[in-house]
Write a protein that holds these residues in place. Structure first.
Motif, PDB file in Angstrom:
ATOM      1  N   LEU A 335     -11.045 -13.207 -12.325  1.00  0.00           N
ATOM      2  CA  LEU A 335      -9.782 -13.829 -11.950  1.00  0.00           C
ATOM      3  C   LEU A 335      -9.125 -13.081 -10.803  1.00  0.00           C
ATOM      4  O   LEU A 335      -9.108 -11.845 -10.760  1.00  0.00           O
ATOM      5  CB  LEU A 335      -8.834 -13.852 -13.155  1.00  0.00           C
ATOM      6  CG  LEU A 335      -9.257 -14.735 -14.327  1.00  0.00           C
ATOM      7  CD1 LEU A 335      -8.280 -14.570 -15.479  1.00  0.00           C
ATOM      8  CD2 LEU A 335      -9.324 -16.192 -13.910  1.00  0.00           C
ATOM      9  N   ARG A 336      -8.554 -13.847  -9.900  1.00  0.00           N
ATOM     10  CA  ARG A 336      -7.797 -13.276  -8.781  1.00  0.00           C
ATOM     11  C   ARG A 336      -6.326 -13.339  -9.151  1.00  0.00           C
ATOM     12  O   ARG A 336      -5.682 -14.380  -9.037  1.00  0.00           O
ATOM     13  CB  ARG A 336      -8.073 -14.062  -7.506  1.00  0.00           C
ATOM     14  CG  ARG A 336      -9.532 -14.177  -7.160  1.00  0.00           C
ATOM     15  CD  ARG A 336      -9.764 -15.038  -5.948  1.00  0.00           C
ATOM     16  NE  ARG A 336      -9.175 -14.455  -4.762  1.00  0.00           N
ATOM     17  CZ  ARG A 336      -9.286 -14.991  -3.543  1.00  0.00           C
ATOM     18  NH1 ARG A 336      -9.929 -16.125  -3.379  1.00  0.00           N
ATOM     19  NH2 ARG A 336      -8.734 -14.400  -2.512  1.00  0.00           N
ATOM     20  N   THR A 337      -5.790 -12.254  -9.613  1.00  0.00           N
ATOM     21  CA  THR A 337      -4.406 -12.205 -10.044  1.00  0.00           C
ATOM     22  C   THR A 337      -3.745 -10.943  -9.514  1.00  0.00           C
ATOM     23  O   THR A 337      -4.398  -9.901  -9.379  1.00  0.00           O
ATOM     24  CB  THR A 337      -4.305 -12.256 -11.579  1.00  0.00           C
ATOM     25  OG1 THR A 337      -2.942 -12.163 -11.978  1.00  0.00           O
ATOM     26  CG2 THR A 337      -5.082 -11.129 -12.216  1.00  0.00           C
ATOM     27  N   GLY A 338      -2.467 -11.028  -9.234  1.00  0.00           N
ATOM     28  CA  GLY A 338      -1.766  -9.888  -8.677  1.00  0.00           C
ATOM     29  C   GLY A 338      -1.196  -8.942  -9.706  1.00  0.00           C
ATOM     30  O   GLY A 338      -0.922  -7.781  -9.402  1.00  0.00           O
ATOM     31  N   HIS A 339      -1.010  -9.418 -10.955  1.00  0.00           N
ATOM     32  CA  HIS A 339      -0.327  -8.606 -11.962  1.00  0.00           C
ATOM     33  C   HIS A 339      -1.101  -8.693 -13.275  1.00  0.00           C
ATOM     34  O   HIS A 339      -1.254  -9.776 -13.842  1.00  0.00           O
ATOM     35  CB  HIS A 339       1.111  -9.084 -12.158  1.00  0.00           C
ATOM     36  CG  HIS A 339       1.887  -9.176 -10.878  1.00  0.00           C
ATOM     37  ND1 HIS A 339       2.502  -8.094 -10.296  1.00  0.00           N
ATOM     38  CD2 HIS A 339       2.113 -10.222 -10.041  1.00  0.00           C
ATOM     39  CE1 HIS A 339       3.092  -8.469  -9.172  1.00  0.00           C
ATOM     40  NE2 HIS A 339       2.863  -9.750  -8.994  1.00  0.00           N
ATOM     41  N   VAL A 340      -1.584  -7.549 -13.734  1.00  0.00           N
ATOM     42  CA  VAL A 340      -2.375  -7.469 -14.962  1.00  0.00           C
ATOM     43  C   VAL A 340      -1.568  -6.704 -16.001  1.00  0.00           C
ATOM     44  O   VAL A 340      -1.104  -5.587 -15.732  1.00  0.00           O
ATOM     45  CB  VAL A 340      -3.728  -6.776 -14.714  1.00  0.00           C
ATOM     46  CG1 VAL A 340      -4.528  -6.706 -16.000  1.00  0.00           C
ATOM     47  CG2 VAL A 340      -4.500  -7.507 -13.634  1.00  0.00           C
ATOM     48  N   ARG A 341      -1.420  -7.312 -17.155  1.00  0.00           N
ATOM     49  CA  ARG A 341      -0.706  -6.684 -18.278  1.00  0.00           C
ATOM     50  C   ARG A 341      -1.540  -6.937 -19.530  1.00  0.00           C
ATOM     51  O   ARG A 341      -1.598  -8.057 -20.028  1.00  0.00           O
ATOM     52  CB  ARG A 341       0.695  -7.269 -18.418  1.00  0.00           C
ATOM     53  CG  ARG A 341       1.606  -6.542 -19.390  1.00  0.00           C
ATOM     54  CD  ARG A 341       3.032  -7.039 -19.226  1.00  0.00           C
ATOM     55  NE  ARG A 341       3.963  -6.319 -20.077  1.00  0.00           N
ATOM     56  CZ  ARG A 341       4.399  -6.777 -21.241  1.00  0.00           C
ATOM     57  NH1 ARG A 341       4.011  -7.978 -21.674  1.00  0.00           N
ATOM     58  NH2 ARG A 341       5.237  -6.075 -21.978  1.00  0.00           N
ATOM     59  N   SER A 342      -2.163  -5.886 -20.029  1.00  0.00           N
ATOM     60  CA  SER A 342      -3.118  -6.059 -21.116  1.00  0.00           C
ATOM     61  C   SER A 342      -3.046  -4.875 -22.062  1.00  0.00           C
ATOM     62  O   SER A 342      -2.438  -3.840 -21.762  1.00  0.00           O
ATOM     63  CB  SER A 342      -4.540  -6.219 -20.555  1.00  0.00           C
ATOM     64  OG  SER A 342      -5.480  -6.304 -21.594  1.00  0.00           O
ATOM     65  N   SER A 343      -3.690  -5.047 -23.208  1.00  0.00           N
ATOM     66  CA  SER A 343      -3.739  -3.971 -24.196  1.00  0.00           C
ATOM     67  C   SER A 343      -5.047  -3.186 -24.134  1.00  0.00           C
ATOM     68  O   SER A 343      -5.194  -2.194 -24.853  1.00  0.00           O
ATOM     69  CB  SER A 343      -3.571  -4.552 -25.605  1.00  0.00           C
ATOM     70  OG  SER A 343      -4.605  -5.486 -25.896  1.00  0.00           O
ATOM     71  N   LYS A 344      -5.995  -3.614 -23.309  1.00  0.00           N
ATOM     72  CA  LYS A 344      -7.303  -2.956 -23.245  1.00  0.00           C
ATOM     73  C   LYS A 344      -7.724  -2.732 -21.793  1.00  0.00           C
ATOM     74  O   LYS A 344      -7.462  -3.568 -20.928  1.00  0.00           O
ATOM     75  CB  LYS A 344      -8.359  -3.803 -23.969  1.00  0.00           C
ATOM     76  CG  LYS A 344      -8.119  -3.968 -25.455  1.00  0.00           C
ATOM     77  CD  LYS A 344      -9.180  -4.815 -26.112  1.00  0.00           C
ATOM     78  CE  LYS A 344      -9.098  -6.259 -25.673  1.00  0.00           C
ATOM     79  NZ  LYS A 344     -10.035  -7.128 -26.420  1.00  0.00           N
ATOM     80  N   LEU A 345      -8.414  -1.619 -21.557  1.00  0.00           N
ATOM     81  CA  LEU A 345      -8.942  -1.335 -20.226  1.00  0.00           C
ATOM     82  C   LEU A 345     -10.027  -2.324 -19.834  1.00  0.00           C
ATOM     83  O   LEU A 345     -10.125  -2.742 -18.680  1.00  0.00           O
ATOM     84  CB  LEU A 345      -9.506   0.086 -20.190  1.00  0.00           C
ATOM     85  CG  LEU A 345      -8.518   1.253 -20.084  1.00  0.00           C
ATOM     86  CD1 LEU A 345      -9.263   2.565 -20.222  1.00  0.00           C
ATOM     87  CD2 LEU A 345      -7.765   1.204 -18.781  1.00  0.00           C
ATOM     88  N   ARG A 346     -10.836  -2.718 -20.805  1.00  0.00           N
ATOM     89  CA  ARG A 346     -11.971  -3.581 -20.479  1.00  0.00           C
ATOM     90  C   ARG A 346     -11.532  -4.972 -20.026  1.00  0.00           C
ATOM     91  O   ARG A 346     -12.307  -5.670 -19.371  1.00  0.00           O
ATOM     92  CB  ARG A 346     -12.900  -3.686 -21.687  1.00  0.00           C
ATOM     93  CG  ARG A 346     -12.275  -4.231 -22.939  1.00  0.00           C
ATOM     94  CD  ARG A 346     -13.314  -4.282 -24.056  1.00  0.00           C
ATOM     95  NE  ARG A 346     -13.729  -2.932 -24.393  1.00  0.00           N
ATOM     96  CZ  ARG A 346     -13.138  -2.195 -25.342  1.00  0.00           C
ATOM     97  NH1 ARG A 346     -12.095  -2.673 -25.993  1.00  0.00           N
ATOM     98  NH2 ARG A 346     -13.565  -0.991 -25.616  1.00  0.00           N
TER      99      ARG A 346
END
Length: 719
Positions: A335-346
């Motif tokens: 995915l081409r996204t500018g903002h990543v907010r997640s609970s996992k590094l993977r």
């Protein structure tokens, strides 16, 4: 003959020919001869009633007549008039017969009904103008109504027609034969062109039983044969109705966009929030998103600009619209996204394209059941990080990074390739060795410090040695670091000495401010450390030193360093008493920019509260003072604070006196002062919760005194 007379009598009663008193068979009734000249014969009345009944049925066969009937039924008076049916004319004649006895001047009995009918007609025409209504929902029709193919000019709303046809097509033909459409299909087809295509496909091969069920809701005329009214003509009418409805929605949307543009907030952060919310809502209507993006070819600047505003989950939803949209949203299946907010590094390494990421936030607390990361995840993530050339915000919190990457060797070797603005590594069990490697890596490549503004190492195990390695980041020429987070570490009083030496006043004046915001809460700083901070405190914008054993001596030392740049002073739970409060109150005249004063959870008493209230009286920039949970203030301290209120100049202003052991007499003092000195126009808030000895009535009265009262104009006063 007796039976016929009874039938005539019943007919007369039903049509209003005479009242019960006129019935010769009723007790006390008048003789037939007394009303023979004014009452029509029974046969005439029956024939008149049948004619009126037939005319009313003919009226109801048209939408205009049905509209007037529906409008009349919406009021109780109109409903009674409609229910009376053919009795209205004869009832009026009965009234005229009764009134003719009072007009012996030669006035005929038919004059009064004529005048009454004209008046009633004029009144009805003014109050209930006939308007076409839907044959199903009885709501008014607009210019976008659908004419049912029954030949009687019956019209329906477009949505009502689609729902009606769908409900008929969902009925079982028999116990053995299923319906042409299932209820789930009808429920999910909606009201758009997709629904019309489904309906047309079914109607072309419809069963005769279902065709007979598709009758007009009003006149019950069956669905016409193909030779009489072609199905193509009916579907063309439905599609035209849908197109007109969409045209109205487009006009309304254009007007709404014009209003939004006129009132738009042009700040960048506001635009980002608005764009994210708009596309989150747009994902619910995939047809609109597909139509928009299919008109754009390739990697157009518009698509790239849109994707730069979206988070991962929004981009993921958008990529499922169609194959073309997925090609625009993805780069090598990522995915081409500018903002990543997640609970996992993977999630970032396996599903997001590194070249497009600008903000990366990894926090396992975002998802309760998130599996912890491993050392292999760290290695993969660091390789992915090398390609994140646009990354500006890197937030890796609560990952226990020290266990997966001891000494931060992998992270330090790749962090110099980035141009970060924010580096947040809080809650990662980092020690002095890890912090030293990170600081040395950044110092070796000073170009990586050109954009760095915020460094946060809170909730780790950093001591004085680790802080000493980080401080040079603020002394490098061209450095822009302005916020330092070291909350809940072990830096102690030695850190305060290092701060005073690293950021001496001569350096700060020569190189500009580099000591704006410091968070040193819960670090074991005492009065000795506060003495070192005195020389640099006047250069700070935010100073958070709460949850440290400062004591009165530390508060007195800090009061000597208060300056005009300070906006936030946090000394909560610092074991401060009256001596520290009195010392600070006398120095508030230097704090011309102070906005927040946080002193909750200390041992300040009534005298200290009085000194503080007197000191901040002329600090017009002050917006919030927190004195909560200072149990020694009591009712006497609240009363002394109330005495200072008339000279306060803040607006707006919030004062927290929660849990200060105030009693009813202290609240009464506040009520007395506020009654004599109204402050409703200054937007004040005084918090008094967690004071069990204050009654609810007093709290309500204080809140009412602080409410803004409506102004009364001079004209109203004259009235």
């Amino acid at each position: 003959m007796q039976g016929r007379r009874s039938l005539s009598t019943i007919a007369l009663r039903r049509t209003g020919g005479f009242s019960r008193d006129d019935d010769p068979a009723s007790p006390g009734g008048a003789s037939p001869s007394s009303s023979e000249s004014t009452v029509a014969s029974p046969n005439d009345i029956i024939r008149r009633g049948l004619r009126q009944q037939r005319s009313s049925k003919q009226i109801l066969r048209s939408s205009n007549g049905f509209a007037s009937a529906g409008a009349a039924m919406r009021s109780s008076a109109g409903f009674r008039k409609l229910a009376a049916g053919t009795k209205s004319a004869t009832a009026i004649r009965g009234v005229s017969h009764a009134t003719s006895e009072h007009h012996p001047e030669g006035r005929t009995c038919d004059d009064a009904p004529a005048a009454t009918d004209e008046a009633a007609t004029a009144e009805d025409s003014e109050s209930h103008m006939p308007r076409e209504v839907c044959a199903i929902c009885l709501e008014g029709l607009d210019d976008n109504g659908f004419q049912f193919p029954c030949g009687q000019d019956h019209k329906l709303h477009y949505n009502c027609m689609v729902s009606f046809i769908g409900s008929i097509l969902a009925l079982r033909i028999s116990d053995e034969v299923e319906a042409p459409l299932s209820k789930e299909q009808v429920r999910n087809m909606g009201f758009g062109f997709k629904a019309l295509a489904i309906i047309e496909g079914v109607l072309r091969h419809v069963n005769p039983v279902t065709r007979n069920r598709l009758c007009c809701p009003l006149c019950r005329c069956v669905w016409p044969e193909e030779e009489a009214v072609p199905l193509d003509a009916i579907m063309a009418q439905l599609r035209a109705c849908r197109a007109r409805g969409l045209g109205d929605q487009v006009c309304k949307m254009d007007e709404a966009f014009s209003r939004v543009i006129a009132r738009a907030d042009t700040r960048t952060e506001v635009q980002e929030v608005r764009m994210a919310c708009g596309f989150e809502a747009l994902n619910d209507n995939l047809h609109c998103a597909s139509t928009f993006l299919l008109q754009l070819q390739g990697d157009t600047p518009a698509v790239l600009a849109i994707l730069s505003f979206l988070e991962t989950r929004h981009t993921g939803n958008l990529s499922q619209v169609s194959v073309t949209v997925r090609k625009l949203c993805c780069n090598s299946f990522k995915l081409r996204t500018g903002h990543v907010r997640s609970s996992k590094l993977r999630t970032a390494t396996h599903h997001v394209s590194a070249a497009d990421v600008m903000t990366l936030e990894i926090d396992p607390s975002l998802k309760a059941s998130s599996r912890s990361s491993t050392a292999l995840d760290v290695v993969t993530f660091v390789k992915w990080l090398r390609n994140a050339s646009k990354l500006q915000v890197l937030s890796l919190t609560c990952l226990e990074w020290e266990k997966m990457d001891p000494g931060c060797s992998n992270l330090a070797s790749n962090i110099t390739m980035l141009r970060l603005r924010i580096l947040d590594l809080s809650s990662n069990l980092l020690g002095d060795g890890s912090v030293k490697k990170l600081a040395n890596a950044l110092l070796d490549n000073t170009s990586s410090l050109q954009n760095l503004e915020i460094v946060d190492f809170s909730f780790n195990y950093i001591t004085e040695a680790g802080l000493e390695a980080v401080l040079p980041l603020g002394r490098v020429p061209g450095s822009r670091v302005r916020e330092w987070g070291f909350r809940h570490n072990k830096v102690g009083n030695g850190a305060c000495k290092l701060l005073a030496e690293a950021f001496d006043p001569t350096f700060l004046r020569a190189k500009g401010p580099r000591l704006e915001c410091w968070d040193l809460r819960t670090n074991g700083i005492s009065a000795a450390g506060c003495q070192f901070l005195t020389t640099v405190l006047d250069q700070m914008v935010t100073a958070r030193l709460g949850c440290n054993p400062l004591s009165d001596a530390g508060g007195e030392n800090l009061s000597c360093g208060l300056g005009d740049k300070l906006r936030i002073l946090d000394l909560s739970q610092g074991k401060l008493g009256d001596a520290a409060a009195i010392a600070m109150g006398s120095k508030f005249e230097n704090c011309t920019s102070l906005e927040q004063l946080l002193l909750s959870g200390n041992d300040i008493g009534s005298m200290g509260a009085n000194a503080l209230a007197d000191g901040w009286a002329n600090v017009t920039s002050l917006r919030y003072v927190d004195l909560a949970n200072n149990a020694s203030i009591g009712s006497m301290g609240v009363a002394l604070i109330a005495d200072q209120m008339p000279i306060w100049k803040q607006a707006p202003f919030r004062l927290s006196l929660a849990g200060v052991e105030c009693e009813e007499d202290g609240a009464k003092k506040l009520i007395s002062v506020l009654s004599r000195n109204p402050r409703g126009d200054r937007n004040w808030v005084i918090e008094l919760h967690n004071n069990p000895d204050i009654g609810n009535g007093s709290v309500v009265q204080i809140n009412r005194l602080l409410e803004k009262r409506p102004t009364i104009s001079a004209d109203a006063d004259d009235d």
